[in-house]
Design an enzyme around this catalytic site. Structure first.
Site, PDB file in Angstrom:
ATOM      1  N   CYS A 170      46.285  49.149  43.848  1.00  0.00           N
ATOM      2  CA  CYS A 170      44.858  49.349  44.163  1.00  0.00           C
ATOM      3  C   CYS A 170      44.613  50.463  45.175  1.00  0.00           C
ATOM      4  O   CYS A 170      43.542  51.063  45.187  1.00  0.00           O
ATOM      5  CB  CYS A 170      44.246  48.052  44.655  1.00  0.00           C
ATOM      6  SG  CYS A 170      44.300  46.781  43.393  1.00  0.00           S
ATOM      7  N   HIS A 210      37.494  50.101  47.596  1.00  0.00           N
ATOM      8  CA  HIS A 210      38.119  49.715  46.330  1.00  0.00           C
ATOM      9  C   HIS A 210      37.416  48.460  45.838  1.00  0.00           C
ATOM     10  O   HIS A 210      37.186  47.524  46.613  1.00  0.00           O
ATOM     11  CB  HIS A 210      39.614  49.453  46.540  1.00  0.00           C
ATOM     12  CG  HIS A 210      40.212  48.608  45.468  1.00  0.00           C
ATOM     13  ND1 HIS A 210      40.140  48.963  44.142  1.00  0.00           N
ATOM     14  CD2 HIS A 210      40.860  47.413  45.516  1.00  0.00           C
ATOM     15  CE1 HIS A 210      40.726  48.022  43.422  1.00  0.00           C
ATOM     16  NE2 HIS A 210      41.172  47.077  44.227  1.00  0.00           N
ATOM     17  N   ASN A 249      37.600  44.995  38.467  1.00  0.00           N
ATOM     18  CA  ASN A 249      38.548  45.699  39.337  1.00  0.00           C
ATOM     19  C   ASN A 249      39.431  46.591  38.458  1.00  0.00           C
ATOM     20  O   ASN A 249      40.216  46.094  37.661  1.00  0.00           O
ATOM     21  CB  ASN A 249      39.381  44.647  40.085  1.00  0.00           C
ATOM     22  CG  ASN A 249      40.448  45.239  40.995  1.00  0.00           C
ATOM     23  OD1 ASN A 249      40.823  46.394  40.850  1.00  0.00           O
ATOM     24  ND2 ASN A 249      40.944  44.440  41.915  1.00  0.00           N
TER      25      ASN A 249
HETATM   26  N1  COA Z   1      37.240  30.289  35.789  1.00  0.00           N
HETATM   27  C1  COA Z   1      37.064  29.008  36.175  1.00  0.00           C
HETATM   28  N2  COA Z   1      37.849  28.422  37.101  1.00  0.00           N
HETATM   29  C2  COA Z   1      38.822  29.148  37.648  1.00  0.00           C
HETATM   30  C3  COA Z   1      39.055  30.491  37.293  1.00  0.00           C
HETATM   31  C4  COA Z   1      38.218  31.043  36.307  1.00  0.00           C
HETATM   32  N3  COA Z   1      38.327  32.328  35.898  1.00  0.00           N
HETATM   33  N4  COA Z   1      40.086  30.958  37.998  1.00  0.00           N
HETATM   34  C5  COA Z   1      40.509  29.965  38.791  1.00  0.00           C
HETATM   35  N5  COA Z   1      39.742  28.860  38.582  1.00  0.00           N
HETATM   36  C6  COA Z   1      39.830  27.555  39.235  1.00  0.00           C
HETATM   37  C7  COA Z   1      41.223  27.263  39.738  1.00  0.00           C
HETATM   38  O1  COA Z   1      42.008  26.719  38.695  1.00  0.00           O
HETATM   39  C8  COA Z   1      40.941  26.259  40.822  1.00  0.00           C
HETATM   40  O2  COA Z   1      40.729  25.003  40.217  1.00  0.00           O
HETATM   41  P1  COA Z   1      41.206  23.633  40.943  1.00  0.00           P
HETATM   42  O3  COA Z   1      40.466  23.596  42.245  1.00  0.00           O
HETATM   43  O4  COA Z   1      40.808  22.587  39.972  1.00  0.00           O
HETATM   44  O5  COA Z   1      42.692  23.809  41.123  1.00  0.00           O
HETATM   45  C9  COA Z   1      39.606  26.718  41.401  1.00  0.00           C
HETATM   46  O6  COA Z   1      39.019  27.574  40.409  1.00  0.00           O
HETATM   47  C10 COA Z   1      39.726  27.481  42.709  1.00  0.00           C
HETATM   48  O7  COA Z   1      40.773  28.433  42.589  1.00  0.00           O
HETATM   49  P2  COA Z   1      41.073  29.490  43.714  1.00  0.00           P
HETATM   50  O8  COA Z   1      42.117  30.424  43.239  1.00  0.00           O
HETATM   51  O9  COA Z   1      41.297  28.790  45.016  1.00  0.00           O
HETATM   52  O10 COA Z   1      39.635  30.212  43.795  1.00  0.00           O
HETATM   53  P3  COA Z   1      39.086  31.280  44.782  1.00  0.00           P
HETATM   54  O11 COA Z   1      37.797  30.852  45.301  1.00  0.00           O
HETATM   55  O12 COA Z   1      40.122  31.755  45.756  1.00  0.00           O
HETATM   56  O13 COA Z   1      38.787  32.508  43.790  1.00  0.00           O
HETATM   57  C11 COA Z   1      39.767  34.596  43.222  1.00  0.00           C
HETATM   58  C12 COA Z   1      39.837  33.096  43.061  1.00  0.00           C
HETATM   59  C13 COA Z   1      40.957  35.187  42.478  1.00  0.00           C
HETATM   60  C14 COA Z   1      38.478  35.083  42.614  1.00  0.00           C
HETATM   61  C15 COA Z   1      39.807  34.973  44.729  1.00  0.00           C
HETATM   62  O14 COA Z   1      40.856  34.289  45.353  1.00  0.00           O
HETATM   63  C16 COA Z   1      39.968  36.430  44.951  1.00  0.00           C
HETATM   64  O15 COA Z   1      39.142  37.222  44.551  1.00  0.00           O
HETATM   65  N6  COA Z   1      41.032  36.851  45.629  1.00  0.00           N
HETATM   66  C17 COA Z   1      41.291  38.253  45.837  1.00  0.00           C
HETATM   67  C18 COA Z   1      41.836  38.795  44.571  1.00  0.00           C
HETATM   68  C19 COA Z   1      41.863  40.285  44.547  1.00  0.00           C
HETATM   69  O16 COA Z   1      41.049  40.939  45.146  1.00  0.00           O
HETATM   70  N7  COA Z   1      42.819  40.799  43.801  1.00  0.00           N
HETATM   71  C20 COA Z   1      42.962  42.172  43.633  1.00  0.00           C
HETATM   72  C21 COA Z   1      43.690  42.743  44.759  1.00  0.00           C
HETATM   73  S1  COA Z   1      43.129  44.282  45.117  1.00  0.00           S
END
Ligand code: COA
Length: 348
Positions: free
Chosen positions: A114, A275, A305
């Site tokens: 990224c 980003h 992204n």
């Molecule tokens: N749709 C529905 N549910 C989803 C899902 C989706 N696309 N993806 C994950 N879930 C569920 C998970 O299974 C979890 O369920 P559970 O509580 O029953 O186990 C729940 O949602 C929460 O998951 P979690 O990973 O803790 O959610 P979050 O609030 O952290 O959001 C991201 C997930 C990935 C959106 C977030 O962590 C994020 O954006 N992180 C940064 C990622 C990033 O920027 N990556 C690129 C790097 S530059």
């Protein structure tokens, strides 16, 4: 010592739009979940066969080269940032050189995910400053869709990423105080494995899920069986919450570092191009730095992204929309897998 300026800029996104609703055809997710957690409404996916990371980069490069009032034959160096190259090797830089009919110039591939574009820009900036090159093409391009898993098991990743490309041409400038003022690059490999694709890699077996996917043999093992691949053992991995926590610390840090280098404050920024990792990350950073809405540019809603392509696509869209004017102070900032993070301060 020369100073470098962005002489031309372009971007390309594929025609195929996939909304959040479209993704519900493949996996258990919802528009509400995706918008609430990431801000993304839709993304573009490249044509499965006709488009590649290199072909998208070429489309963006053509526009950047034309706007720089130069030609592909005048480009004297290529820096190509991507994490989704057409081949495991060689890199995309040489493919672009070949397809655009460029001379036998140097082509360097940057593997910084990224923050790849900001790293690539910094590398190019050093070559311009020393006078070694006069027309450098810097591109960030990604075709994520080819390697993503569209099943529910990978929904935390596949709803985030999209395809696209952005490019700039860097040239020396005589205008005092204009162009790239400074770049700031950082890394911390302590958590390298929490946002990674281990396969195909020489150390993949240590980290892949449901081990041991590598055949039990004395040598070799790169080539997995269909069964091993179908088990999902070789898929990319992301600990989303851990990435989020680190990103909201490192983004503001590297932006402040750039500002303090020139004794600027947050209020001096005309436009911050972060980003496009997650809209919530951008909002958090904006709040922490006390920036107004008109000081920050976001387009993750439309493209998701796009990793190394996200900064140049956003920069180009902002410029085309008239959000960047002559003399403006522009800050580019990125954070991603590695972890690596970086910023660039530009007087337009
Ligand atoms: N749709 C529905 N549910 C989803 C899902 C989706 N696309 N993806 C994950 N879930 C569920 C998970 O299974 C979890 O369920 P559970 O509580 O029953 O186990 C729940 O949602 C929460 O998951 P979690 O990973 O803790 O959610 P979050 O609030 O952290 O959001 C991201 C997930 C990935 C959106 C977030 O962590 C994020 O954006 N992180 C940064 C990622 C990033 O920027 N990556 C690129 C790097 S530059």
């Amino acid at each position: 010592m020369y100073q470098s300026k962005i002489a031309g800029i372009g971007y390309y996104v594929p025609k195929n739009v996939y909304t959040n609703h479209d993704l519900t055809r493949f996996m258990d997710t919802s528009d509400e979940w995706i918008q609430e957690r990431t801000g993304i409404q839709e993304r573009r996916f490249a044509d499965r066969y006709a488009e590649t990371t290199t072909t998208m980069a070429i489309e963006a490069a053509k526009i950047a080269i034309e706007r720089a009032k130069t030609t592909a034959q005048d480009i004297d160096f290529i820096v190509f940032a991507t994490l989704s190259p057409d081949y495991y090797f060689p890199g995309c830089g040489v493919l672009l050189q070949r397809e655009m009919g460029m001379h036998e110039i140097g082509a360097l591939d940057v593997r910084n995910q990224c923050s790849g574009f900001v790293y690539a820009l910094s590398v190019a900036d050093q070559f311009i400053k020393t006078g070694m090159y006069k027309n450098i093409l810097v591109v960030g391009s990604e075709k994520h869709s080819f390697a993503m898993d569209f099943e529910t098991r990978s929904r935390n990743m596949s709803v985030i990423f999209g395809d696209g490309a952005g490019a700039v041409v860097l040239q020396p400038t005589q205008e005092k105080g204009k162009g790239i003022l400074s770049t700031h690059l950082h890394s911390d490999g302590a958590d390298a494995e929490i946002l990674a694709m281990y396969y195909p890699g020489a150390h993949a077996n240590k980290w892949m899920k449901d081990k041991p996917p590598f055949p039990d043999q004395e040598l070799g093992g790169l080539f997995l069986t269909t069964e091993q691949l179908e088990s999902g053992a070789a898929l990319p991995y992301m600990d989303g919450p851990a990435v989020f926590k680190k990103a909201i610390v490192k983004f503001p840090e590297v932006i402040k570092e750039a500002l303090s280098t020139h004794s600027f404050t947050e209020q001096d920024i005309d436009l911050l191009i972060p980003h496009q990792a997650n809209f919530r990350i951008s909002q958090y950073v904006q709040k922490l730095l006390g920036l107004d809405d008109n000081q920050v540019f976001n387009n993750i809603q439309k493209y998701g992204n796009t990793t190394a392509a996200s900064v140049p696509i956003a920069l180009c869209e902002a410029w085309e929309a008239g959000r960047i004017k002559d003399g403006n102070l522009i800050c580019l900032a990125a954070f991603g897998s590695g972890f690596t993070w970086a910023s660039a301060l530009i007087r337009w």
